[in-house]
Design a protein around this motif. Structure first.
Motif, PDB file in Angstrom:
ATOM      1  N   ALA A 113      11.504  -4.704  -6.771  1.00 33.28           N
ATOM      2  CA  ALA A 113      10.717  -5.608  -5.934  1.00 33.28           C
ATOM      3  C   ALA A 113      11.289  -7.001  -6.081  1.00 33.28           C
ATOM      4  O   ALA A 113      11.863  -7.345  -7.105  1.00 33.28           O
ATOM      5  CB  ALA A 113       9.255  -5.599  -6.365  1.00 33.28           C
TER       6      ALA A 113
ATOM      7  N   ILE B 159       6.787   5.031  -6.445  1.00 35.49           N
ATOM      8  CA  ILE B 159       7.542   5.284  -7.663  1.00 35.49           C
ATOM      9  C   ILE B 159       8.550   4.162  -7.860  1.00 35.49           C
ATOM     10  O   ILE B 159       8.717   3.623  -8.937  1.00 35.49           O
ATOM     11  CB  ILE B 159       8.324   6.631  -7.548  1.00 35.49           C
ATOM     12  CG1 ILE B 159       7.382   7.821  -7.733  1.00 35.49           C
ATOM     13  CG2 ILE B 159       9.445   6.693  -8.569  1.00 35.49           C
ATOM     14  CD1 ILE B 159       8.057   9.182  -7.647  1.00 35.49           C
TER      15      ILE B 159
ATOM     16  N   GLY C 289       5.996  13.619   4.017  1.00 41.83           N
ATOM     17  CA  GLY C 289       5.371  13.007   5.204  1.00 41.83           C
ATOM     18  C   GLY C 289       3.900  13.370   5.333  1.00 41.83           C
ATOM     19  O   GLY C 289       3.215  13.635   4.346  1.00 41.83           O
TER      20      GLY C 289
ATOM     21  N   ALA D 198       4.491   1.790  10.408  1.00 46.55           N
ATOM     22  CA  ALA D 198       5.846   1.404   9.997  1.00 46.55           C
ATOM     23  C   ALA D 198       6.220   0.116  10.733  1.00 46.55           C
ATOM     24  O   ALA D 198       6.802  -0.806  10.168  1.00 46.55           O
ATOM     25  CB  ALA D 198       6.834   2.517  10.325  1.00 46.55           C
TER      26      ALA D 198
ATOM     27  N   GLU E 294       4.901  -9.767   8.724  1.00 47.42           N
ATOM     28  CA  GLU E 294       6.211  -9.717   8.092  1.00 47.42           C
ATOM     29  C   GLU E 294       7.243  -9.329   9.134  1.00 47.42           C
ATOM     30  O   GLU E 294       7.055  -8.352   9.853  1.00 47.42           O
ATOM     31  CB  GLU E 294       6.213  -8.684   6.947  1.00 47.42           C
ATOM     32  CG  GLU E 294       5.309  -9.095   5.818  1.00 47.42           C
ATOM     33  CD  GLU E 294       5.514  -8.280   4.540  1.00 47.42           C
ATOM     34  OE1 GLU E 294       6.520  -7.567   4.412  1.00 47.42           O
ATOM     35  OE2 GLU E 294       4.623  -8.378   3.670  1.00 47.42           O
TER      36      GLU E 294
END
Ligand code: B12
Ligand code: SF4
Length: 537
Positions: A88, A84, A181, A302, A357
């Motif tokens: 960015a 949502i 979750g 994650a 990353e």
């Protein structure tokens, strides 16, 4: 008792589950795939179908959904909503939000301000259109399914719902179950006809979300390899994601992150308990995709190596990839580079990691500590050297978020020093500085900090993107806020295609570069200083 059980069994077998992945950029819908796979393993008799609106052109969303419902006649509608939030650092769906908001807030030239305002309006329009459209697809689908089955139930979950579960109740139909979750345990209980309200969920119009619901630990389940043969049989568009050769297909190798980074919500969505998926199961899953021609995998954890104690698990998995003979693959992931060993580095290169990353957020050890990130920046550098020595020659994206807390000229100079050292290690063309400004998210320490500092009122609505809230949610407070605003605008003007590097160059030209040693050393905080974010729990 017997009679009750057989009633329950027939209800399970009668269930027809339709998984609807709500519109999304083309990212493999791994969430619904895993849910459908789990349900099939527990209840093999249940009929299921996956319908992914990510593969449908926007004008056809509603009609395609209705057609699917007419054909399948579901008794349970599972909506998965991935994202949502559209803050960015680069062009998002409605344009470049960072650029627009900085133009509005920090540009001097009225035409640039106007450009920002118009762009911002366009972005807000696209944000609210998408919200409205998804909510309307949920209601419309329910109405259509009720034609065939008046008791049809709706459950809504996924990444976006996990974060905005409190706000979404106002716009979803009464009786809809809103899930936070992972959804496996909830679906199992629901399908067994058991009470499911102790799972991380609530029912619109019937119950309120419990206080700190998102902080409750997920029910642990042992993940086994997804059965893609079955998935293919219930999902006609599966091939859509296999066509592009550069597409990264998601594979989860673990869940949870034990860290406490002040702005991050992953650690509450997935929980702090790290649960490793058995390496053999991960390999079996990858092998099926490999046999379908997939060569690029994104480990959707994650963090791929959340802490030192999980290094052995990462080694085991990568060694098994080598042993499996899948030698021509590539993979990418979020990597905590403080948790590498030379052996792991060697395996990462050997197994084809070609992008990762690192979210260090700042190159100043002092700030990294204040943001509760638990990184030792000196160790990160040493591990990066090991990775380079092992032959890594691909792209690293380093996420920096300036101005989160206590940023000063000295700490900016330290971040530049740190970044330059990473460039020396990997090569300047290989280190991509991704300049983020933190999008403040609910249920994070940063949100608590904003309440405490009276930056936000606890009653604020994180989904309401009015310009004055947007300004606070895109975290860039004064006194340095306008300075960063101007630097970013200059970088966007001068070199929009290499924004991150340009920001670094401008900052270095303006402020210089600290000695590396200063960046790596965090002075002990003086007692007289006011309590900082690191003390909020
Ligand atoms: C890996 C990841 C990425 C990777 C994806 C790589 C790939 N090829 O898959 C990359 C880096 C590319 C990425 C990009 C982005 N991401 Co991302 N990403 C994640 C991350 C860490 C994991 C997602 C994942 O795949 N998990 C594994 C699967 C199995 O879990 P899942 O999909 O969530 O599904 C489970 C549950 O949600 C639940 N569930 C799902 N649907 C349903 C439905 C029902 C009814 C029920 C009961 C349960 C249920 O059960 C599933 C199985 O357990 C999450 C954060 C997190 N920890 O969850 C963010 C997250 C999903 N991303 C997010 C965002 C915003 C983005 C971006 C839009 C960021 C940006 N501004 O550029 C981009 C672009 C995405 C796009 N659509 O274009 C947000 C979305 C929420 C929001 N804030 O709006 C998240 C939650 C992070 C965050 N807190 O902000 N991302
Ligand atoms: S930012 Fe990364 S390391 Fe920190 S809590 Fe989030 S997922 Fe874990």
């Amino acid at each position: 008792m017997k009679f009750k059980e057989s009633m329950m069994d027939s209800r399970i077998i009668d269930s027809r589950i339709l998984y609807v992945r709500l519109p999304c950029n083309p990212i493999f819908p791994i969430g619904v795939v895993y849910l459908a796979d789990h349900v099939h393993k527990v209840f093999p008799g249940i009929e299921q179908r996956i319908f992914d609106l990510g593969t449908v052109p926007p004008l056809d969303y509603a009609s395609a959904l209705e057609k699917c419902i007419d054909e399948f006649k579901p008794s349970l509608l599972i909506y998965s909503w991935r994202d949502i939030h559209i803050f960015a650092p680069v062009g998002g769906r409605g344009g470049n939000p960072l650029q627009y908001s900085f133009e509005i807030f920090y540009a001097k030239n009225p035409f640039v301000k106007l450009h920002g305002a118009l762009g911002g309006l366009q972005m807000l329009k696209s944000f609210y259109t998408e919200l409205w459209q998804n909510q309307s697809l949920i209601r419309r689908g329910l109405k259509r399914a009720q034609k065939y089955n008046k008791d049809v139930r709706v459950i809504v979950g996924g990444g976006a719902v996990s974060i905005y579960y409190e706000q979404l109740s106002k716009s979803l139909p009464k009786g809809a179950i809103i899930s936070v979750g992972e959804g496996e345990a909830l679906l199992e209980k629901l399908l067994r006809g058991q009470d499911f309200q102790d799972e991380r969920c609530y029912v619109v119009g019937e119950s309120q979300p419990r206080q700190r619901l998102i902080h409750e630990a997920p029910t642990p389940i042992e993940k086994t390899a997804c059965n893609y043969e079955y998935i293919e049989s219930i999902w006609s568009d599966f091939n859509y994601y296999l066509q592009e050769s550069d597409f990264y297909i998601g594979v989860q190798t673990k869940r949870g992150c034990p860290h406490n980074c002040c702005y991050c919500v992953y650690t509450v969505v997935e929980g702090k308990q790290v649960r490793i998926n058995p390496a053999d199961e991960v390999i079996t899953e990858m092998r099926q995709l490999y046999d379908q021609g997939i060569r690029n995998f994104w480990f959707t954890d994650a963090q791929f190596i959340p802490a030192k104690r999980f290094i052995d698990d990462a080694v085991e998995l990568l060694q098994k990839i080598v042993d499996s003979g899948m030698t021509d693959i590539h993979w990418a992931a979020y990597i905590r580079a403080d948790n590498l060993t030379p052996k792991l580095c060697e395996l990462m290169v050997k197994t084809g990691m070609n992008y990762f990353e690192i979210g260090i957020t700042s190159g100043s050890q002092e700030l990294v500590r204040k943001m509760r990130m638990g990184y030792n920046l000196r160790t990160v550098l040493q591990n990066c050297r090991d990775l380079k020595a092992a032959g890594f020659n691909d792209l690293v994206s380093v996420n920096y978020s300036f101005n989160v807390i206590d940023e000063r000229t000295e700490t900016i100079r330290q971040t530049i020093a740190y970044h330059r050292e990473l460039e020396r290690i990997f090569g300047a063309d290989k280190v991509e500085p991704a300049i983020f400004f933190i999008g403040l998210q609910p249920h994070t320490h940063l949100e608590e900090y904003a309440f405490k500092e009276d930056i936000l009122k606890p009653s604020y609505n994180p989904m309401l993107l009015l310009p004055w809230t947007a300004r606070k949610l895109l975290w860039n407070p004064e006194p340095l806020g306008s300075f960063f605003g101007k630097v970013c605008l200059q970088a966007m003007r001068q070199n929009p295609n290499d924004f991150g590097r340009e920001v670094m160059n401008i900052l270095e030209a303006m402020l210089g570069c600290a000695p590396l040693e200063e960046a790596l050393t965090a002075p002990i905080e003086q007692k007289s200083k006011p309590k900082q974010l690191a003390n909020i729990s």
